[in-house]
Design an enzyme around this catalytic site. Structure first.
Site: not given
Length: 280
Positions: A96, A203
Site C-alpha cells: 500500500y 488506518r
C-alpha cells in the site's frame, strides 16, 4: 431468441472464463459495489438477461479481500473456478501507499470520519517519524479499527457503530509488516509505503504512529499497489477494459503468476468446506 434461451458466442465465452485477474477499484464505491458493476457489464455484453428468468446460469465471481470505500487500487477478482482460489489471496502479502495527516484523529481513522481530537504536530521532524517506523516493522500486535468489516455476532462492526451501538474494541492481534518506509514528509502530511500480511489495517498503523509521536494522525488516502502477485501497474484492469475479451486475455496472462496446479488440488482436500469469499 425465444425467452433468451439461445446464448450467443460471447455468453459462452463469458461462462467459460475461469481464474484470477485484477481490477482497479476507484475511490468511492465499496469493493462489493465494484464487483456488482463488473458483473452487470459482463452480463450485459453477453446479452444475458439477469432479471425475470431465474434459472439463468449464474456468473460466479468474487473478490479476494475488501478495500475500504475510501481506498483505491488493486482488487483481485476470481471468476468461475477461480473463486475457489480467493481464500489463499486473503493471506497473501499486500502493498500500500498511504498518506497520513498529523495533528488530527477521526473516529473511523480515515478522512471519512468525524474529527475526535486535534493536537500540535510542529515539533515532529522527519527523523522522529523515521525512527518510529522501526517499531512498526516485523511481527507486531495491532488493534483493528472499530469501523471495519470485522464482525460481531454476524454483523459488521461498522454497521453497529453507525447505528450508535456500543462496540468494544477487538483485542490486539498479531500482524506482519514486511517493510515500511517514509516516502515524503511535508507536515502535516506524510506518505508511507507498507508491505504487510493478511488482516493488517493501514488506518490503524497511521493512527498508532500518531500516538507514538505524542500527537495524533489519521489516514487521508490509501492505494493498494499490489496484492499477492498482482500489481496495480501491470495487472489492474480499468473500467474501460471490463470486457469479456480483455478479461480472457488478462486471465491468460495472470495464470503464469499463480502457483502450479498441484497446490490447488492439495488445497481442496485440506478444506473441503471452504468456499470463496463471497461479495458482500
Amino acid at each position: 431468441e425465444a425467452g433468451g434461451v439461445v446464448l450467443g458466442k460471447s455468453a459462452d465465452k463469458l461462462f467459460s472464463l475461469s481464474g484470477l485477474f485484477a481490477v482497479y477499484k476507484p475511490k468511492g464505491p465499496t469493493s462489493a459495489g465494484v464487483l456488482n458493476l463488473l458483473k452487470e457489464r459482463l452480463l450485459a455484453e453477453a446479452g444475458v438477461q439477469t432479471n425475470g428468468n431465474k434459472r439463468n446460469q449464474v456468473l460466479k465471481i468474487g473478490h479476494g479481500g475488501t478495500l475500504d470505500s475510501a481506498a483505491a487500487g488493486v482488487l483481485v477478482v476470481g471468476i468461475g473456478k477461480g473463486t475457489k482460489m480467493l481464500r489463499t489471496m486473503l493471506a497473501g502479502s499486500k502493498k500500500y501507499t498511504a498518506i497520513g495527516l498529523l495533528g488530527k484523529a477521526t473516529d473511523t481513522l480515515d478522512a471519512t470520519g468525524k474529527v475526535t481530537e486535534e493536537k500540535p504536530y510542529d515539533q515532529i521532524t522527519k527523523g522522529d517519524l523515521e525512527n518510529v517506523l522501526q517499531k512498526f516493522t516485523g511481527d507486531i500486535m495491532q488493534v483493528p479499527p472499530l469501523y471495519s468489516a470485522l464482525k460481531k455476532d454476524g454483523e459488521r462492526l461498522s454497521t453497529l457503530m453507525k447505528r450508535g451501538e456500543a462496540v468494544e474494541a477487538k483485542p490486539a492481534r498479531p500482524v506482519r509488516v514486511y517493510s515500511l518506509s517514509l516516502q515524503h514528509f511535508q507536515p502535516p502530511l506524510f506518505t508511507l509505503d507498507v508491505e504487510c500480511g493478511g488482516g493488517f489495517y493501514v488506518r490503524s498503523l497511521v493512527s498508532d504512529i500518531g500516538k507514538e509521536l505524542s500527537t495524533c494522525a489519521t489516514m487521508q488516502e490509501l492505494t493498494r499497489t499490489k496484492h499477492g502477485p498482482f500489481t496495480l501497474e501491470e495487472h489492474a484492469l480499468y473500467e474501460d477494459k471490463w470486457t469479456i475479451d480483455e478479461i480472457a486475455r488478462s486471465l491468460e496472462h495472470c495464470t503464469s503468476l499463480l502457483p502450479g496446479e498441484p497446490s490447488h488440488k492439495k488445497l481442496k482436500t485440506e478444506h473441503p468446506g471452504e468456499t470463496a469469499v463471497s461479495c458482500e
